[in-house]
Structures are given as C-alpha cells and as structure tokens.
Design a protein around this motif. Structure first.
Motif, short mmCIF file in Angstrom:
data_model
loop_
_atom_site.label_atom_id
_atom_site.label_comp_id
_atom_site.label_asym_id
_atom_site.label_seq_id
_atom_site.Cartn_x
_atom_site.Cartn_y
_atom_site.Cartn_z
N SER A 265 44.14 43.09 23.26
CA SER A 265 42.96 42.91 23.64
C SER A 265 42.10 42.72 24.57
N TRP A 266 43.17 41.27 25.17
CA TRP A 266 42.56 41.79 26.54
C TRP A 266 43.10 42.11 27.66
N ALA A 267 44.35 42.76 27.47
CA ALA A 267 45.06 43.74 28.37
C ALA A 267 44.15 44.42 29.75
N PRO A 268 43.42 45.55 28.91
CA PRO A 268 42.51 46.04 29.28
C PRO A 268 42.00 46.02 30.69
N ALA A 269 41.15 44.24 30.23
CA ALA A 269 40.40 43.39 31.14
C ALA A 269 41.41 42.80 31.86
N ILE A 270 42.43 41.88 31.49
CA ILE A 270 43.33 41.82 32.99
C ILE A 270 43.25 42.94 34.12
N GLY A 271 44.01 43.50 33.86
CA GLY A 271 44.80 45.18 34.62
C GLY A 271 43.31 45.48 35.22
N GLN A 272 42.43 45.38 34.97
CA GLN A 272 40.91 46.02 35.39
C GLN A 272 40.43 45.11 36.88
N ARG A 273 39.81 43.91 35.85
CA ARG A 273 39.78 42.67 36.72
C ARG A 273 40.06 42.21 38.36
N SER A 274 41.82 42.67 38.09
CA SER A 274 43.03 42.47 38.96
C SER A 274 42.47 43.45 39.80
N ALA A 275 42.48 44.98 39.27
CA ALA A 275 42.52 46.58 40.43
C ALA A 275 40.97 45.65 41.21
N ASN A 276 39.96 45.28 40.28
CA ASN A 276 38.63 45.93 41.44
C ASN A 276 38.88 44.99 42.10
N VAL A 277 39.67 43.36 42.30
CA VAL A 277 39.28 42.34 43.63
C VAL A 277 40.19 43.00 44.64
N LEU A 278 41.50 43.79 44.15
CA LEU A 278 42.49 44.27 44.64
C LEU A 278 41.30 45.17 45.53
N VAL A 279 41.19 46.32 45.58
CA VAL A 279 39.67 47.32 46.33
C VAL A 279 38.74 46.63 46.67
N ARG A 280 38.97 45.74 46.12
CA ARG A 280 37.31 44.74 46.67
C ARG A 280 36.67 45.33 47.96
N ASP A 281 35.84 45.94 48.16
CA ASP A 281 35.40 46.63 49.49
C ASP A 281 36.25 47.50 50.59
N LEU A 282 36.62 47.99 49.26
CA LEU A 282 37.86 48.92 50.43
C LEU A 282 37.75 49.63 49.60
N GLY A 283 37.11 50.11 48.21
CA GLY A 283 37.99 51.46 47.35
C GLY A 283 36.94 51.42 46.03
N THR A 284 37.86 51.83 45.34
CA THR A 284 37.44 51.61 43.88
C THR A 284 38.84 51.50 43.07
N ALA A 285 39.38 51.27 41.95
CA ALA A 285 39.75 51.53 41.17
C ALA A 285 39.64 51.65 39.34
N TRP A 286 40.69 52.43 38.88
CA TRP A 286 40.32 52.50 37.71
C TRP A 286 41.55 51.99 36.59
N VAL A 287 41.95 51.01 35.86
CA VAL A 287 43.01 50.54 35.78
C VAL A 287 44.41 50.12 36.64
N ASP A 288 45.09 50.88 36.64
CA ASP A 288 46.13 51.29 37.46
C ASP A 288 46.30 51.68 38.65
N ASN A 289 44.93 52.91 39.01
CA ASN A 289 45.35 53.98 40.19
C ASN A 289 44.14 53.34 40.85
N PHE A 290 45.04 53.11 42.25
CA PHE A 290 43.58 52.35 43.65
C PHE A 290 43.41 53.67 44.20
N ILE A 291 42.07 54.15 44.37
CA ILE A 291 41.66 54.91 45.31
C ILE A 291 40.84 55.05 46.58
N LEU A 292 41.73 54.75 47.41
CA LEU A 292 40.53 53.59 48.74
C LEU A 292 39.67 55.03 49.94
N VAL A 293 39.00 54.23 49.94
CA VAL A 293 38.15 55.41 50.75
C VAL A 293 37.46 54.60 51.79
N ALA A 294 36.81 55.69 52.96
CA ALA A 294 36.58 55.30 54.22
C ALA A 294 35.89 56.66 54.99
#
Length: 623
Positions: A265-294
């Motif tokens: 039950s904790w796996a999705p939250a851990i994965g998504q929150r980690s992704a949110n930190v990795l793309v913070r101020d750079l784009g958005t993330a959907w679990v394991d999909n990282f989208i960069l925008v500019a």
C-alpha cells in the motif's frame, strides 16, 4: 555462475486427499461431490470422462496440499473451468528487472520532510512503527512461481530466505503489453490490513497535468526503468515481504523480496513522492513517467541538465540518456498525444487502434470472463474521463460492472465466463464510436466557479444553500424519503442544488458535499448504480468542481437535523445572508451539540441573524 537451491519437498504421506466428508456434509450439493483425480497441469493425461486441453488450466477448483488440481463431479457431470481468454498468467517470462538500486540516502536528503516516507525502506524502527495490528501468520504459497526463481535471483529481486519466515505473501504475475512478458506483483493485502494508511500520494489529476503541459512550448519525457524495483529494502525489513515460491508436487522455496514490491500500500506514495521531488520546478511526473517542460529551448536545456544531475545524484536509472531527451512541440506521454504548438491533445492513435481491436474481439464472443469485464470498463472509463466525456450515459455497462464486482467479492472466479447482455453490448458500441472519433481537445483549464452549492442530507431532512460572492442567493430544504439510501439522498440533494444554480443563471458551480461516495459519482459523472446514472445524465451544469468537506464544516448540516435538545429543524436563512453569518451559526451549533447540559437559547435565530425566508427563489425539488 549457477546458484544451487535446496528445494524442499513434502512427504507424500502428509498429503491429505479431500473427500466429501472433508468438504462438509451440511451442503447437499457438496455432499454429492466426489473427488475423482488429482491432475498436474504440466503432465496432462487421458482419464475417463476428463477431456485433456492443450491450454494450461487456470485456478484449480480445489487446491490440494501437493499443489495439484482436484476435478470435481456433480451429479455425474464434470465441472469444467472455462478457457482463458488471454495469455495465462503463468505463460511467458518475467520482463527484465533492473538490478540498479536508488541511493535512498541521497534521495531522502533532497527533501527529508516530504520524503519522510522513504524511511520505512531502510529504518526498521520506522517500518514497524506503522504496524497497528497483529501481523499475519499464514504461509501462503505462490503457486507456479518456482519456475521464475532463477530469473528473479539473477535480477536481484529476491533472495533465498536464510531463516524461517513468520508469514509469507504470495507472488504472482500479470501480462504486460507484450503478451509473452509478465509483470511481477506481490499480494500484500494481509500486511496492508495491519499497516497504517500511506501518506497522500501527490499524484496530479490527469486534467491538471494535461493543462500544465500544454501551457508550455516544449516538452520531453523519460521513464524510470523497473521504477518500483529500484527501491531496495533493508535486510530486516525484507523479511516482512517473504514469499513461498511453489512448484508441483509440494516443492517450494522460501524467499524474501530485496526490492519494494508492487502491491504494498505504501509503494505508490513512495514512488510518486520521489518522482515529484526529482522533477520539482522542472516539469511534472506520473509515478515512473517524468515529463520536462519549458517555454523556450534555452530554458529547456537548463531544466534537462538539472534533472539529470538529480537522477545521477539519486542513482536512478531512466530509459533515455541526456542527449536523447530533446525539446519537442508534439510528443506522446501517458497514452496521450500532445500538440504544444496548437494547445490541443488527444488520445494516442496507437492506443485507440489497440483498444478498438480488443473491444471488437470481446464483442465477437458470446461469453467473456469476469476479468475481461474489467478490461472493457477500464478501457472505456480511462478514455472517457481523459477526454471529459460523461460515462453516465453508459448506465447499463456500469451497472453490469457493479454486478460483476459484487460477484467477485462474493467469491466468483475471475476467469468464469458470463453472458454479455444486449443492452451492455449496445453501450460498448456507443463508447467505441466515441473512441473511434479521437477528436483533438482543448485542456480543461482551472476556472473560478460563479457560485458555490452546499448540500447535505440526513435520515430525516435534506437542504442545499447556494452562495454567490459569499452571499446566499438560493436555498431549499425538505423531508428525506424514507426508502432512499443515504447515498441517493446526498447525490439527489447535490444535483438539486446544481440544477438550482443553473436555473438562477449561473454557468459554473462548486459543489461542496460531505458524502464521499456521492461526491465521487458527481466528480466522475458516473456510477455503477443505474438510478444514479439516470440522475447524473440530467445534470444541467457541465462545469462543476466537486469538493469534499467534513461534516463539521458543512454549512448545510444544521438545517438537516433537529437543533440541539429540540425536535425542530432550524429554518433556512433568508436570501442575502452572508456566508460568514451562516458559518458562525454552524460553529455555534457544533459547539452546542458538544455540551450535554446546555439548553438551546430561545433567540438562537436572531443571534446568528438567521430566520425563515419568505422570498426564496423557486429552485427545483431534489426528489
């Protein structure tokens, strides 16, 4: 290097063969049941009255201790399991899982507060602090999984258990997009039941994500490779995710998961929150999909460099190199085709083609499995929700899905074949016509609602209040119909308030509701209930933002129940009453309910500047 594994086998004299008396005599049907033969599906043999199929059998009717199949006969007739409509979950090979490990310490250091959930992966004290009940004690076998042991050992996904496990959680596989490849999952429900609820996942709403991406000029996307399985588990924590990988004839091997399992039950939250930190101020993330925008190429280059710096620091493996990630004005991500130059989106044409082929294939069958019912509903629901098409018009299909879900919950088998009623087929055809169009859409942008509707219902009364610019402009209340379930009363009342807002001339509204089920149906525009879909299809406003509020914050709540220590329901406030005054009355009422010895003041209506309205607008009746 070949790993040698000691495979434990149970002695044959320990195998208990079920009999009619073993199954119970209280049921006449079971009493007539006779066990004829155990059959190992890997070695089909011709037996009298038992046909042999080249297709591997799905779940056994009865699982014997030897891991074989029991075939039952009722009234002399063989009870056949239906053929599997898709690739059976035990066919194929597990898709390659990376052996890379994320540097949890480095990732945690990026935002220790937001990523506090990561501690449950490497800190045993943090992990056990969230256990609020007795741990499971059953050792459930992962049937037919022993054939995948060597592969999982090679991928460093599991390790042979060095000590006796207190309990085991079954491993199983499901087909990926490529039918011959399998996805590994673990049934962690016994552990999830005694584990605290995970923190908020932080997954963006799909419509918000689409609008965010299309508000920029350039985009690019990359995926995490076997994302969940890059999160390593500490040795003592991995013992809580043990599994008994079983083969035929009682052979099994106990293993522990080295990586965070899909199914916890904790796996999705851990994965998504980690992704949110990795793309913070750079784009958005959907679990394991990282989208960069500019907004321009220079800005994109800077964001790309920073993203890959973070990826390298966290030791995350992604499927593209920094040179392969280039700014694009048209790209496909999450099954959606984005056109940033025009500001439009639509479903990926390749997805549409595959979805239509699959739906046509299922419609061509007289009977489909219950699992395929979910395939149909999931495909249509995702498409319609993404392109903002109401599902309430597919009432027969949704009702059929609801019946299927209840049957599965009651113990019906996933792969049992059932008839597709004619009205359900018609709904599927109607949905396919919409999918086939695949029109370009404008994103749903955030809007400020012109008014707010507060609705509530109790066992005796219902009421809704309509506010515009924090001033009451409409209100209505009445008696709740005794035969209505609270879900219907809440949904009907909310729809009555929305219809009232439309009749007053407002084009958009925010619906505040304290019933999660009714709010969910209103948000999705659909329900598995036929009557609810009929009501939703008559909704007069298309732009409705639904917000759940707690009962203590529900402004309409005081007007659906008797005032404390009286048998009278307060009258509705007059038109023109401020939202602040109504909120103050709600707070006073809540406080008064908590005081057991307090008597209701006679002038309570005057204190809050409330009274019976004489000029309420004619808004439609909820029922």
């Amino acid at each position: 290097m070949t790993t040698q594994v000691n495979i434990t086998s149970r002695p044959r004299h320990d195998v208990k063969r079920p009999t009619a008396s073993f199954l119970g005599k209280e049921n006449n049907d079971v009493q007539r049941t006779q066990v004829k033969k155990f059959i190992n599906p890997a070695f089909p043999c011709k037996l009298p009255g038992i046909p042999v199929s080249s297709t591997p059998l799905p779940e056994p009717i009865f699982t014997g201790c030897s891991g074989g199949f029991a075939w039952f006969f009722k009234d002399g007739e063989n009870v056949q399991r239906p053929p599997v409509s898709r690739t059976h979950r035990n066919e194929g090979t597990i898709a390659k899982i990376t052996s890379n490990k994320i540097d949890l310490a480095a990732l945690y250091a990026m935002d220790p507060i937001y990523l506090d959930c990561l501690r449950v992966l490497f800190d045993l004290e943090a992990f056990t602090s969230h256990i609020h009940g007795p741990l499971p004690h059953l050792k459930k076998a992962s049937r037919f999984m022993l054939q995948h042991l060597d592969v999982l050992l090679e991928y460093d996904t599991v390790s042979i258990a060095n000590e006796t496990l207190r309990y085991t959680l079954p491993l199983f596989t499901t087909p990926k997009k490529v039918p011959t490849l399998l996805r590994l999952l673990q049934d962690c429900r016994p552990l999830n039941a005694v584990y605290d609820k995970p923190p908020e996942m932080g997954l963006p709403l799909i419509h918000a994500l689409i609008a965010f991406v299309l508000s920029h000029k350039y985009m690019a996307q990359t995926d995490g490779v076997s994302y969940f399985y890059q999160f390593a588990l500490a040795l003592l924590i991995s013992a809580h995710f043990g599994a008994r990988m079983a083969g035929g004839r009682g052979d099994y091997v106990d293993v522990t998961m080295n990586r965070m399992p899909m199914g916890w039950s904790w796996a999705p939250a851990i994965g998504q929150r980690s992704a949110n930190v990795l793309v913070r101020d750079l784009g958005t993330a959907w679990v394991d999909n990282f989208i960069l925008v500019a907004h321009d190429k220079e800005d994109f280059t800077g964001r790309k460099v920073e993203f890959f710096r973070r990826v390298k620091e966290a030791n995350l493996e992604v499927d593209k190199t920094i040179d392969e990630v280039q700014p694009l004005q048209e790209d496909i991500a999450l099954g959606i085709q984005f056109n940033l130059s025009l500001g439009f989106y639509r479903i990926d044409p390749a997805w549409v083609e595959k979805a239509l082929f699959r739906l046509e294939e299922l419609l061509g069958q007289q009977r489909i499995s219950r699992q395929d019912v979910y395939v149909v509903s999931g495909t249509i629901t995702w498409h319609h929700y993404t392109v903002r098409r109401d599902l309430c018009h597919l009432a027969h299909l949704l009702q059929f899905v609801g019946r299927t879900a209840r049957a599965v919950h009651a113990g019906a088998h996933w792969e049992e074949m059932i008839e597709l009623p004619a009205d359900v087929r018609t709904n599927i055809q109607e949905a396919m016509d919409v999918i086939r169009l695949n029109e370009w859409k404008k994103p749903k942008t955030a809007f400020e609602p012109e008014c707010e509707v507060w609705s509530d219902a109790s066992d005796t009364h219902w009421a809704f209040l309509i506010f515009a610019k924090d001033v009451l402009v409409g209100a209505k209340s009445g008696l709740t119909k005794e035969e209505l379930h609270i879900f219907y009363s809440e949904l009907s009342c909310a729809l009555g308030g929305i219809s009232g807002a439309a009749r007053l001339g407002y084009k958009s509204a925010r619906s505040n509701i304290d019933n999660a089920a009714a709010g969910g149906a209103l948000q999705k525009g659909a329900s598995t209930n036929f009557c609810a879909n009929r009501w939703l299809s008559k909704r007069l406003l298309a732009d409705v933002d639904v917000r759940w509020v707690s009962t203590k914050d529900m402004l309409a709540d005081p007007f659906t129940r008797a005032y404390p220590f009286t048998d009278k329901v307060p009258p509705l406030p007059p038109i023109g009453t401020s939202l602040v005054a109504v909120r103050k009355f709600l707070e006073e009422t809540n406080a008064l309910r908590k005081k057991e010895s307090h008597t209701a003041p006679k002038d309570w209506g005057k204190q809050a500047n409330l009274g019976q309205s004489t000029n309420s607008p004619k808004v439609p009746n909820c029922h």
